[in-house]
Design a protein around this motif. Structure first.
Motif, mmCIF file in Angstrom:
data_model
loop_
_atom_site.group_PDB
_atom_site.id
_atom_site.type_symbol
_atom_site.label_atom_id
_atom_site.label_comp_id
_atom_site.label_asym_id
_atom_site.label_seq_id
_atom_site.Cartn_x
_atom_site.Cartn_y
_atom_site.Cartn_z
ATOM 1 N N ALA A 93 -4.045 1.388 -6.904
ATOM 2 C CA ALA A 93 -4.550 0.065 -6.536
ATOM 3 C C ALA A 93 -5.696 -0.340 -7.448
ATOM 4 O O ALA A 93 -5.826 -1.511 -7.821
ATOM 5 C CB ALA A 93 -5.009 0.065 -5.079
ATOM 6 N N SER B 231 -11.075 0.525 -3.586
ATOM 7 C CA SER B 231 -9.614 0.483 -3.610
ATOM 8 C C SER B 231 -9.056 1.617 -2.774
ATOM 9 O O SER B 231 -9.655 2.693 -2.699
ATOM 10 C CB SER B 231 -9.088 0.596 -5.044
ATOM 11 O OG SER B 231 -9.546 -0.480 -5.832
ATOM 12 N N ARG C 91 0.818 -1.215 0.000
ATOM 13 C CA ARG C 91 0.000 0.000 0.000
ATOM 14 C C ARG C 91 0.856 1.272 0.000
ATOM 15 O O ARG C 91 0.513 2.264 0.601
ATOM 16 C CB ARG C 91 -0.980 0.006 1.181
ATOM 17 C CG ARG C 91 -1.964 -1.154 1.143
ATOM 18 C CD ARG C 91 -3.010 -1.088 2.241
ATOM 19 N NE ARG C 91 -2.408 -1.156 3.569
ATOM 20 C CZ ARG C 91 -2.439 -0.168 4.442
ATOM 21 N NH1 ARG C 91 -3.020 0.977 4.135
ATOM 22 N NH2 ARG C 91 -1.878 -0.310 5.641
ATOM 23 N N SER D 44 -4.596 -4.318 -4.150
ATOM 24 C CA SER D 44 -4.487 -3.482 -2.955
ATOM 25 C C SER D 44 -4.197 -4.297 -1.709
ATOM 26 O O SER D 44 -4.167 -3.776 -0.612
ATOM 27 C CB SER D 44 -5.794 -2.711 -2.748
ATOM 28 O OG SER D 44 -6.874 -3.616 -2.648
#
Length: 493
Positions: free
Chosen positions: A199, A194, A62, A205
């Motif tokens: 992502a 997302s 992330r 994600s």
């Protein structure tokens, strides 16, 4: 690699994203006591190129890295998770469009290592911004209406969507985010599926796949600690207080868990990975020990009456320790930028990604490893009791601490919380004792240097005596804590 810059800036971004249909009407913020007025601005056209490794290692955690043009904050942006609804954004000037700034790459070097960073997506956004102001006239939040077109690189199909984004300004009450979000939901928006535009483009994600889903508890524990190691690496690079200590603790946890469960990971007593972890902990230990001494002397001198602090003691003890910390940190960072370190991280991830090499029932193995670790503690305790010379006793007490530490990590990983807590008590108690041993040695050296320079050495002797008293108290409490540990181990069997 692009050159580092002294123009890096950091910003905590508190925001939420929402999916919304093309025909949805923008929300109204009227009636909210926290919003006195809303001010619109002309639309911005933003062009961003996102960079990642070929395996998308940053996106898997992330983390996003982009170069964006257009808008008031154009430049290179590195966004790092910082808790619910929050990310830390590190910015660098635009620079070369194809060379990631070294300062940004270094922050995520434990993830990127020596892999290339290449464009993985291109995202164009037409953004309309409304600034929300509070009753006192200060901005409290920013509402963005984004029309997005994007494609994965190289040559991915084009995607298009609309999304809304709410971002609080610095210092704004986080509870306001909930109230503003409700207005967006009432207008027809939904929480974004997302976590970021990237992502959505890459459709990945989720966190990196590790062996954390393994049925073996030690295997899961090592996988979790490897992720912790990578997070503390980032903190060390930012020189966050206590981060060197925490990275060293994590390194030693991993090593202890691997040592006590070698059969699970299919490694030997003299495995390369164990030696590399030991060497890394030793390198980090230079800065850690100096940091501990600086804090220790700062606190001790602060508690003494001014009349008892004679001569340039603070300069020698506190300032000197801080200089050694800075040198130790530089040495640590050199090691953390080396191919040797990258290969260690590769090997650790390889271990946790592999299926456990289980050779016996897990409960039986847990009891065997806890029993073996406790045996080390008991053996060292007998040696400490029999030691006559102070140096021999100090060394035996240090071995008790190391054994208790290994027992603590193993017990915690296998769910034996009472054993872990008792072992932690011994580790903390003898940690204070060992720090006192190190401090007394250092005080003697500094007192000699001060005497040679013609300085008053009274305060060094006073501090030395305080350290002796602390060590004595630790030794007095040891017998009781060892008994409590023995009782907890018997109950666990």
């Amino acid at each position: 690699m692009g050159k580092s810059s002294d123009k890096s800036t950091r910003h905590l971004e508190v925001e939420r994203k929402f999916d919304v249909g093309e025909s949805t009407v923008a929300p109204s913020f009227e009636g909210l006591s926290a919003v006195a007025r809303v001010e619109g601005s002309p639309a911005h056209h933003l062009e961003a190129v996102y960079f990642d490794t070929p395996d998308h290692d940053l996106a898997a955690r992330r983390i996003t890295l982009r170069r964006r043009t257009g808008g008031p904050d154009e430049g290179w942006h590195l966004k790092l998770p910082a808790g619910p609804d929050a990310r830390t954004e590190v910015r660098e000037p635009l620079g070369d469009e194809n060379e990631v700034p070294e300062a940004l790459r270094d922050i995520v070097l434990a993830i990127v290592r020596d892999h290339p960073l290449r464009p993985v997506a291109r995202i164009s956004t037409r953004r309309t911004v409304n600034m929300l102001y509070g009753p006192d006239g200060t901005p409290v939040a920013e509402f963005c209406d984004d029309h997005v077109t994007a494609s994965a690189e190289p040559g991915g199909p084009e995607q298009a969507w609309r999304e809304w984004e709410l971002e609080l300004t610095d210092g704004a009450d986080r509870e306001l985010l909930d109230r503003l979000s409700n207005r967006l939901i009432d207008a027809g928006a939904e929480a974004a599926a997302s976590g970021s535009k990237l992502a959505r483009v890459l459709a990945e994600s989720s966190a990196p796949e590790t062996a954390s889903a393994s049925s073996d508890v030690v295997h899961r524990a090592v996988a979790a600690q490897v992720e912790q190691l990578i997070e503390w690496d980032r903190a060390v690079r930012a020189d966050v207080p206590d981060s060197v200590h925490q990275m060293r603790v994590t390194t030693r946890k991993i090593r202890s868990l691997l040592q006590t469960s070698r059969d699970v990971f299919g490694i030997s007593d003299d495995a390369w990975i164990l030696d590399e972890l030991k060497q890394l902990a030793a390198i980090l230990g230079v800065a850690r020990d100096a940091e501990v001494l600086a804090e220790r002397y700062e606190e001790a001198l602060g508690e003494l009456p001014a009349a008892l602090v004679r001569g340039p003691v603070r300069e020698r003890l506190v300032d000197g320790a801080n200089r050694r910390y800075a040198a130790g940190l530089r040495r640590s960072l050199i090691a953390m930028r080396s191919q040797r370190y990258f290969r260690l991280l590769d090997a650790l991830e390889g271990l946790v990604a592999a299926e456990p090499a289980l050779s016996q029932d897990q409960d039986e193995r847990t009891q065997a490893t806890i029993g073996a670790a406790y045996k080390r503690v008991r053996k060292a305790a007998k040696a400490a009791a029999a030691a006559e010379a102070d140096d021999d006793k100090d060394e035996a007490l240090h071995r008790i601490r190391k054994g208790a530490k290994r027992l603590r990590y193993t017990a915690a990983a296998t769910g034996e919380s009472k054993v872990s807590d008792r072992a932690k008590s011994i580790q903390s108690l003898l940690g204070d004792h060992q720090d006192s041993v190190v401090s007394r040695t250092h005080l003697s050296q500094q007192a000699d240097a001060a005497h040679a320079a013609g300085e008053d050495t009274f305060t060094y002797g006073l501090l030395f005596r305080m350290e002796e008293e602390l060590a004595h108290r630790s030794r007095e409490q040891l017998k009781g804590t060892l008994k409590k540990l023995a009782k907890a181990v018997r109950k666990a069997r």
